[in-house]
Design an enzyme around this catalytic site. Structure first.
Site, short mmCIF file in Angstrom:
data_model
loop_
_atom_site.label_atom_id
_atom_site.label_comp_id
_atom_site.label_asym_id
_atom_site.label_seq_id
_atom_site.Cartn_x
_atom_site.Cartn_y
_atom_site.Cartn_z
N TRP A 4 3.20 -2.79 -3.00
CA TRP A 4 2.39 -2.22 -4.08
C TRP A 4 3.12 -2.31 -5.41
O TRP A 4 2.51 -2.64 -6.42
CB TRP A 4 2.02 -0.77 -3.75
CG TRP A 4 1.41 -0.66 -2.39
CD1 TRP A 4 1.95 -0.05 -1.29
CD2 TRP A 4 0.16 -1.22 -1.96
NE1 TRP A 4 1.11 -0.20 -0.23
CE2 TRP A 4 0.01 -0.90 -0.60
CE3 TRP A 4 -0.85 -1.95 -2.59
CZ2 TRP A 4 -1.10 -1.29 0.14
CZ3 TRP A 4 -1.96 -2.33 -1.86
CH2 TRP A 4 -2.07 -2.01 -0.51
N ASP B 231 2.81 5.45 -8.82
CA ASP B 231 1.75 5.21 -7.84
C ASP B 231 2.02 6.13 -6.66
O ASP B 231 2.93 5.90 -5.88
CB ASP B 231 1.78 3.74 -7.40
CG ASP B 231 0.77 3.42 -6.31
OD1 ASP B 231 0.03 4.34 -5.88
OD2 ASP B 231 0.71 2.24 -5.89
N LYS C 276 -6.02 7.55 1.08
CA LYS C 276 -4.90 7.84 1.98
C LYS C 276 -4.84 9.34 2.26
O LYS C 276 -4.88 9.76 3.39
CB LYS C 276 -3.58 7.37 1.37
CG LYS C 276 -3.60 5.96 0.81
CD LYS C 276 -3.61 4.89 1.88
CE LYS C 276 -4.01 3.51 1.41
NZ LYS C 276 -3.28 2.94 0.30
C1 LIG Z 1 -3.33 1.61 -0.48
C2 LIG Z 1 -2.41 1.60 -1.63
C3 LIG Z 1 -2.73 0.94 -2.83
C4 LIG Z 1 -4.00 0.15 -3.01
O1 LIG Z 1 -5.04 1.02 -3.23
P1 LIG Z 1 -6.52 0.50 -3.58
O2 LIG Z 1 -7.22 1.79 -3.82
O3 LIG Z 1 -7.02 -0.23 -2.36
O4 LIG Z 1 -6.45 -0.35 -4.77
C5 LIG Z 1 -1.83 1.01 -3.85
N1 LIG Z 1 -0.67 1.66 -3.74
C6 LIG Z 1 -0.32 2.31 -2.60
C7 LIG Z 1 0.98 3.04 -2.54
C8 LIG Z 1 -1.19 2.29 -1.52
O5 LIG Z 1 -0.84 2.93 -0.39
#
Ligand SMILES: *Cc1c(COP(=O)(O)O)cnc(C)c1O
Length: 362
Positions: free
Chosen positions: A104, A173, A197
């Site tokens: 990511w 993030d 998540k």
């Molecule tokens: C799943 C995830 C993403 C991607 O998320 P989307 O909503 O599918 O764009 C980005 N960063 C992390 C840490 C993730 O676990």
């Protein structure tokens, strides 16, 4: 059909608290005595106003956010934030620091690169297959922000302490560990998290942004790509993802009222992860892939002695009611995602299954 609910260890979309799903089910046809479903109500109605305001207020209470912070809901997932962050904060003379802990954060870096922005990758754990979180990082003095991924969902690593960036705001993030622990917000200028998540269904991303970040953001952008559009209109410049925001509100209510807030849920999450890591440490059959000081409390990644055994493990687990244990396709192996909604009971039972499987397949 009398199919039971399984023990769900999916990485995302992932398990939600059963109570939340039941509340959605009970209210689905007639939300708040409106005679309509939440999916049928105008986002301009007082019904929905109450929902979004409650979600924002709960997020602020849980994280102890003061008035400088705005809580926004933006579509496009965490992946759109990879692009919006450099777009909003880096003009041609500016630069940012990025920490690369794999997948990511690598994608976030790619989005800065695509836009021809200046940036420095100040630390990376790539040389060791992203199995750890870098420490003792030197940051650039003139960086507008430091971007990092708090929890790498795929590699199973997590920052247990955030670096001292000497006042440079951290842009984080937190898709896979937001609201899993308490945070010292002083370090953060912006936090974003795709909901699927640890927060709700996919389709919305929560963004927490500090006023000074908003003040320095580029205004010369398409409306849907600038943070000020969302902050000035309470995330309702256009039609927001109403059902997602509603579910997030219920999840936050569950954290506050059932789980006792972030310190309590953090304690619970620590106990859950410790059970699993300690069990694996006691066998030679299951091997955690992340280095010990960097292990994630949310995504427990592990290997079995052979790929054939891993394949059998995932299949047998499913037969026994344990889903989602296959590792991400980019890394292979196995992974148990144990977000807030995973219960101690599910982990106890998983460990029992793992013991039996190891015994029978040594
Ligand atoms: C799943 C995830 C993403 C991607 O998320 P989307 O909503 O599918 O764009 C980005 N960063 C992390 C840490 C993730 O676990």
């Amino acid at each position: 059909m009398t199919q039971q609910r399984i023990y769900n260890f999916n990485a995302g979309p992932a398990a939600l608290p059963l109570q939340v799903l039941q509340e959605i089910q009970t209210s689905f046809l007639n939300f708040d005595n409106s005679g309509m479903s939440i999916t049928e109500i105008s986002h301009r109605s007082s019904y929905f106003d109450d929902v979004i305001n409650d979600a924002v207020a709960r997020a602020k209470r849980l994280l102890n956010l003061d008035d400088r912070f705005h809580v926004l809901f933006i579509q496009g997932g965490a992946s759109l934030q990879f692009a919006m962050v450099p777009m909003n904060f880096l003009s041609s003379d500016d630069t940012a620091d990025y920490i690369d802990t794999g997948t990511w954060s690598t994608k976030a870096i790619t989005e800065a690169k695509i836009q021809n922005k200046n940036y420095t990758v100040v630390a990376s754990s790539e040389e060791n297959n992203f199995s750890y979180i870098p420490k003792n990082i030197q940051f650039s003095e003139n960086a507008k922000y430091v971007h990092l991924t708090s929890n790498n969902t795929i590699k199973g690593t997590q920052f247990h302490e955030f670096p001292d960036t000497k006042g440079i705001p951290i842009v984080c993030d937190m898709s896979s560990d937001i609201f899993s622990r308490s945070l010292d917000m002083e370090k953060f200028g912006l936090i974003y998290a795709g909901a699927q998540k640890n927060l709700g269904p996919s389709g919305t991303c929560m963004v927490i942004i500090r006023q000074d970040m908003l003040d320095m953001a580029n205004e010369n952008l398409p409306s849907m790509l600038k943070y000020s559009t969302y902050s000035s209109k309470n995330s309702m410049y256009n039609t927001p993802p109403c059902f997602g925001i509603y579910t997030i509100d219920l999840v936050l209510k569950w954290i506050e009222e059932e789980m006792g807030g972030l310190e309590k849920i953090e304690e619970y999450n620590r106990q859950k992860a410790a059970l699993l890591y300690d069990f694996m440490g006691s066998t030679s059959f299951y091997n955690a892939t992340a280095q010990e000081d960097s292990r994630s409390l949310m995504n427990v990644t592990f290997r079995l002695p052979t790929e054939a055994q891993e394949k059998l493990f995932v299949a047998k687990a499913m037969e026994n009611g344990f889903g989602g244990l296959k590792g991400h396709r980019s890394v292979g192996g196995c992974r148990a995602s144990i977000y807030n909604a995973a219960t101690m009971e599910s982990i106890d039972n998983l460990i029992k299954f793992m013991e039996t499987f190891a015994e029978e397949n040594k």
